[in-house]
Design a protein around this motif. Structure first.
Motif, short mmCIF file in Angstrom:
data_model
loop_
_atom_site.label_atom_id
_atom_site.label_comp_id
_atom_site.label_asym_id
_atom_site.label_seq_id
_atom_site.Cartn_x
_atom_site.Cartn_y
_atom_site.Cartn_z
N THR A 182 44.20 44.05 48.00
CA THR A 182 43.27 43.04 48.56
C THR A 182 42.55 43.56 49.79
O THR A 182 41.42 43.15 50.06
N GLN A 183 43.20 44.47 50.56
CA GLN A 183 42.51 45.05 51.72
C GLN A 183 41.25 45.79 51.29
O GLN A 183 40.26 45.85 52.01
N ARG A 184 41.32 46.36 50.11
CA ARG A 184 40.18 47.14 49.62
C ARG A 184 39.18 46.31 48.82
O ARG A 184 37.96 46.44 49.00
N PHE A 185 39.71 45.45 47.95
CA PHE A 185 38.82 44.75 47.01
C PHE A 185 38.71 43.25 47.27
O PHE A 185 37.94 42.56 46.58
N LYS A 212 36.14 45.34 50.74
CA LYS A 212 35.12 46.35 51.00
C LYS A 212 34.19 46.50 49.80
O LYS A 212 33.05 46.91 49.92
N ARG A 213 34.76 46.21 48.61
CA ARG A 213 33.96 46.32 47.39
C ARG A 213 34.43 45.26 46.41
O ARG A 213 35.63 45.06 46.23
N SER A 214 33.49 44.57 45.75
CA SER A 214 33.84 43.51 44.82
C SER A 214 33.99 44.07 43.40
O SER A 214 33.21 44.93 42.98
N ILE A 215 35.05 43.62 42.70
CA ILE A 215 35.25 44.00 41.30
C ILE A 215 35.60 42.74 40.53
O ILE A 215 35.95 41.72 41.11
#
Length: 969
Positions: free
Chosen positions: A690-693, A743-746
């Motif tokens: 979750t920190q990333r996406f 940081k980036r949505s997926i």
């Protein structure tokens, strides 16, 4: 002095080899012989070795008849030997010349000793000079030969490197015995490689090979005998160390590892063939001197030597040595200790004490007011007398011994030899020592008086604590010492009457060799030397010592460089006892502790081992455990998870082994431990992903909509110590969902795939504490070909429409092990719906039977007369298949049968709803629990699940009967 009949015959035999045979008339009385023969007969009287040598070399006897030896003949050894070898190029001839030279020169020295042609000191100095000459000439000859074969060893500057041999002990002190071993250390100045040959090799390899050839040249028994027994145990790391070390390695060792006994040994170290103009010789002496002689007054040396004397006394007791003039009370070793303790204490400040020869140091001690004149006199007179006894004893048969003889002939030889002999007084004059010795009794009285004089000085200066025999002192006290040999190990084991002593001796000796190679540091080695004797005694007192010893020694070997753990075991006898109980009962536990020594911390509190916390508390305990680690430190978090698993498993195993937990409860603990770890792994992976996406946009605060399903032993609440985890990951998300806040949505499906991959990765990362669990994902929809994670809707659809019968069988032993309550409930409903769906009875029966046959063919290969409890017919797998079949065949009518995933409660429900009779249900359950119990304890004992078949015949027959009724009848 009268020749024995045997000696008379030997002299006659010798005369028959000469042209003088008819000129001599042999009489019993030596005084009746001509002067040359009187002297030769005297030498033969005192030494069988002399008679043997003269017989072997008749030309020597001829020379002695023409001109009897003088002490002045015992000189120029190196020059004379070099001349004999000047044209020799063959190693076999080298061996022959070395042996012949040594024997003839030793016979000459024995002759001079027997006829009092030299003082006691002159004899042992010349014995030392002879050995030094042979060492130097042999080394140089072999060096030149090896250089032609392997090239010349050089350093980085291209300078040729030579082997330097340190003579230790009596050889270094110019006090060699008549038949002494020679103690040596091999060293060389610089690292580098050889030049001048087809292939270069490292200098270290060159000098090791040279050392090996040198030892062989002196030690190997040929038709001419041997030259010297070579003892290399005083080198760094002893027998376990490299045969030759560079100066740099020597310096590192003595600075970091050097022991007090090695300081003691180094006092007498002397370079063989030392050349004061050789820069390398000077450098080596400068390198070693600070290790031996401290700049300050070092009173700790007294206790060190006291400890060494204690070990020697233990050695005397261990070997049952009686009347030992070297090691016994008041013997040669105590005189050496007295002198060398002053050298170690004050040698750094008093240069006059930095000498090697004992008799030269005694007057210096009087001058420095460290000894009284009377004490010095007593010590010197005793030393001279004891050394005279020692050399006469050893010259009899050229054998290394310090034990007084028990036969009359050798006793009489000592009586004759010690009645009067010469020595040098302090003014350098030759003086005769005379004693009132007439028979063995009077000899023994003189010897005893000297020993008492030495004892008094020793007690006054060093203390007498070492003579108080402590009944509790272990006979393994000096196990790591160089004097404790392989035969000593066997002797003690036989004395203790332990079972299979040869196996235990092999383990102990191998451990000693390995531990000596380790760099432990002074403190670590001290602690180990204190721990091992106690530990060995305790291990040997255990019933299964032959099993326990290798397991405990492996653990000690692993923690040897971690002094804190050694101290833990030394200071905590209860921890040692618990460790031995656990390791004796289970190689699994022994292996875990050996692989992960941090588990030793758990032994400090035996109460936690005997009563592990309720398994319902594991999740809370683990969360508390993780609070000590920063959440952002992923690596440390993962390591802590592994440590928690290992520590908890050890607690469970301990309670299991010590009878505090029944097998069913053990599985409960191990299963819920795994669930607690799964929860922590999912939470850790969730934070990282979750920190990333970000998080999927359909989730409410605190939601994950993620489920972990446990299959197999995890699902059936039957985990063992080595079980892997059969997992399936499910999620609930709309088809068009996206993540937000990262940081980036997926898309949401991709998010859950990343989450599953991260979970898998965390489980499989290998750290110092191993991996968490082996994870098997093959039971997910479509197996290895399917996605790592499925939506719960897709999972339901697959199970309803595509799943094979064996997959539905697997679903019987599935249950949620992580996830929100709503997700758990949905899975339970899906499972019930799938398992209670209508079945075609014959197809179900055929599918289950064929799957079992396929498994049997591929997995069961048991020998005749044996039974694989898990895989063979009538075993656990058959019982599991019976439970699965009964559920699938009857759940359509009785959906309540799908409630449980563990076999015991499944059988209870089958009885409750009258699918099977109470008698059959109870018998199936009893056999299942019994077989599981057996497998469990076999695993704990490190054995597989194959046992002798006969004891299980009745159980297997019953299971086969039920199988026949269900699938064949």
């Amino acid at each position: 002095m009268q020749l024995s009949p045997t000696q008379q015959q030997r002299l006659l035999d010798l005369l028959q080899t000469t042209e003088y045979n008819e000129q001599y008339q042999l009489h019993i009385e030596i005084s009746a012989l001509t002067e040359p023969l009187q002297k030769i007969a005297t030498a033969i009287y005192f030494s069988d070795f002399v008679a043997d040598t003269l017989q072997k070399y008749p030309t020597l006897f001829q020379r002695w008849l023409e001109r009897t030896p003088q002490f002045s003949d015992c000189d120029h050894y190196q020059q004379r030997l070099s001349e004999q070898l000047a044209t020799v190029t063959d190693e076999t001839i080298l061996y022959q010349i070395l042996r012949q030279f040594r024997h003839q020169e030793m016979a000459t020295l024995s002759f001079c000793q027997s006829l009092n042609l030299a003082t006691v000191e002159q004899i042992f100095r010349q014995l030392s000079s002879l050995a030094e000459a042979i060492i130097v000439v042999t080394k140089d000859w072999l060096y030149e030969k090896l250089c032609t074969e392997l090239g010349t060893p050089t350093n980085a500057e291209g300078e040729a490197q030579k082997l330097i041999i340190l003579g230790m002990g009596k050889l270094g002190g110019r006090e060699l015995n008549f038949s002494s071993d020679i103690d040596l250390i091999f060293t060389y100045p610089d690292h580098g490689e050889t030049v001048g040959a087809r292939r270069s090799i490292d200098n270290g390899q060159f000098f090791v090979r040279l050392g090996q050839r040198f030892i062989k040249a002196l030690e190997q028994q040929t038709i001419d005998g041997f030259v010297y027994r070579v003892d290399m145990r005083l080198r760094p790391f002893g027998d376990a160390g490299a045969l030759a070390l560079s100066f740099a390695s020597m310096e590192d060792y003595y600075q970091e590892q050097g022991r007090d006994w090695e300081r003691y040994a180094m006092i007498k170290a002397r370079i063989m063939g030392e050349d004061s103009n050789d820069i390398n010789h000077r450098y080596l002496n400068q390198l070693l001197r600070p290790f031996v002689y401290r700049r300050y007054i070092d009173f700790s040396a007294i206790q060190s030597l006291r400890d060494m004397k204690q070990k020697i006394s233990a050695e005397v007791r261990r070997r049952g040595l009686v009347d030992n003039i070297k090691l016994g009370a008041g013997g040669i070793r105590e005189i050496e200790f007295i002198v060398q303790v002053f050298q170690l204490i004050r040698g750094g400040r008093e240069k006059s004490l930095q000498q090697r020869e004992l008799l030269l140091i005694l007057p210096k001690l009087v001058e420095l007011d460290l000894l009284k004149q009377l004490e010095a006199n007593h010590l010197s007179q005793a030393y001279l007398f004891l050394r005279r006894v020692e050399n006469v004893l050893q010259a009899i048969n050229d054998q290394q011994t310090q034990l007084l003889p028990t036969n009359d002939q050798d006793r009489q030889r000592l009586v004759e030899a010690c009645r009067a002999f010469t020595y040098f007084n302090q003014q350098g004059q030759i003086v005769t020592l005379e004693y009132p010795i007439y028979n063995w009794q009077s000899f023994y009285q003189v010897l005893t008086q000297h020993q008492q004089n030495v004892r008094e000085v020793f007690h006054h200066l060093i203390g007498s604590e070492d003579d108080k025999e402590d009944a509790s002192e272990s006979e393994w006290q000096d196990f790591l010492g160089i004097s404790f040999n392989q035969q000593d190990v066997m002797t003690l084991l036989n004395k203790l009457a332990v079972a299979e002593p040869e196996k235990i001796a092999e383990h102990l000796w191998q451990f000693k060799q390995e531990i000596l190679r380790k760099s432990l540091g002074v403190r670590g080695r001290d602690v180990l030397e204190q721990l091992l004797p106690v530990l060995i005694d305790e291990m040997l007192a255990m019933e299964q010592a032959v099993v326990l010893v290798p397991r405990i020694l492996e653990i000690i070997g692993r923690i040897a460089t971690r002094t804190t753990y050694l101290e833990l075991l030394r200071e905590n006898p209860n921890s040692r006892t618990l460790l031995m109980k656990l390791c004796s009962a289970s190689p699994f536990v022994a292996r875990q502790i050996a692989d992960y020594p941090l588990l030793l911390d758990e032994l400090l509190n035996p109460n936690t081992l005997l009563s592990p916390p309720p398994f319902s508390q594991y999740q809370a305990e683990l969360e508390h455990y993780l609070l000590r680690v920063p959440q952002e430190d992923e690596e440390q978090m993962i390591d802590v998870l592994r440590q928690f698993k290992l520590a908890t498993q050890l607690r469970v195993a301990a309670a299991d082994i010590l009878g505090a937990l029944p097998v069913m409860k053990v599985s409960d603990h191990l299963t819920f431990l795994a669930e607690a770890i799964i929860a922590s792994v999912v939470n850790l992976a969730w934070r990282q992903v979750t920190q990333r996406f970000g998080t999927p946009d359909h989730l409410q605060e605190g939601e994950k909509r993620f489920l972990v399903v446990g299959y197999g032993k995890l699902g059936g609440i039957e985990l063992g110590y080595k079980s892997d985890l059969d997992l399936v990951f499910l999620y609930d998300a709309p088809a068009n969902g996206q993540t937000v806040g990262g940081k980036r949505s997926i898309d949401s499906a991709q998010f859950y795939l990343r989450l599953a991959q991260k979970i898998n990765s965390i489980f499989n990362i290998n750290t110092n504490s191993g991996i968490l669990y082996e994870v098997d994902m093959r039971l997910r929809p479509s197996g290895s070909a399917g996605l790592l994670v499925s939506s719960i809707t897709a999972f339901h659809d697959y199970q309803q429409h595509e799943a094979w019968t064996w997959e539905k069988q697997a679903l019987v032993r599935a249950r949620p092990v992580y996830g929100e309550e709503e997700m758990r409930s949905r899975f339970t409903e899906i499972r019930r719906a799938v398992l209670s769906a209508p079945q075609q009875p014959e197809k179900l029966k055929t599918d289950v039977r064929e799957m079992r046959e396929k498994m049997y063919e591929h997995l069961s290969h048991t020998a005749e007369g044996y039974f694989d409890i898990k895989k063979d017919r009538g075993g656990i797998t058959d019982i599991e298949f019976i439970a699965q079949y009964l559920m699938l065949a009857n759940a359509e009518k009785i959906p309540e049968l799908t409630t449980w995933s563990d076999n015991v409660r499944i059988f209870e429900d089958m009885v409750k709803y009258q699918v099977i009779t109470a008698e059959v249900g109870e018998r199936l359950t009893a056999i299942y629990v019994e077989l599981r119990n057996h497998i469990h304890h076999l695993n704990l004992a490190g054995r597989d699940s194959v046992v002798e078949a006969e004891p299980f015949a009745a159980q297997r027959a019953f299971i086969s009967e039920i199988w026949q009724q269900l699938f064949v009848g």
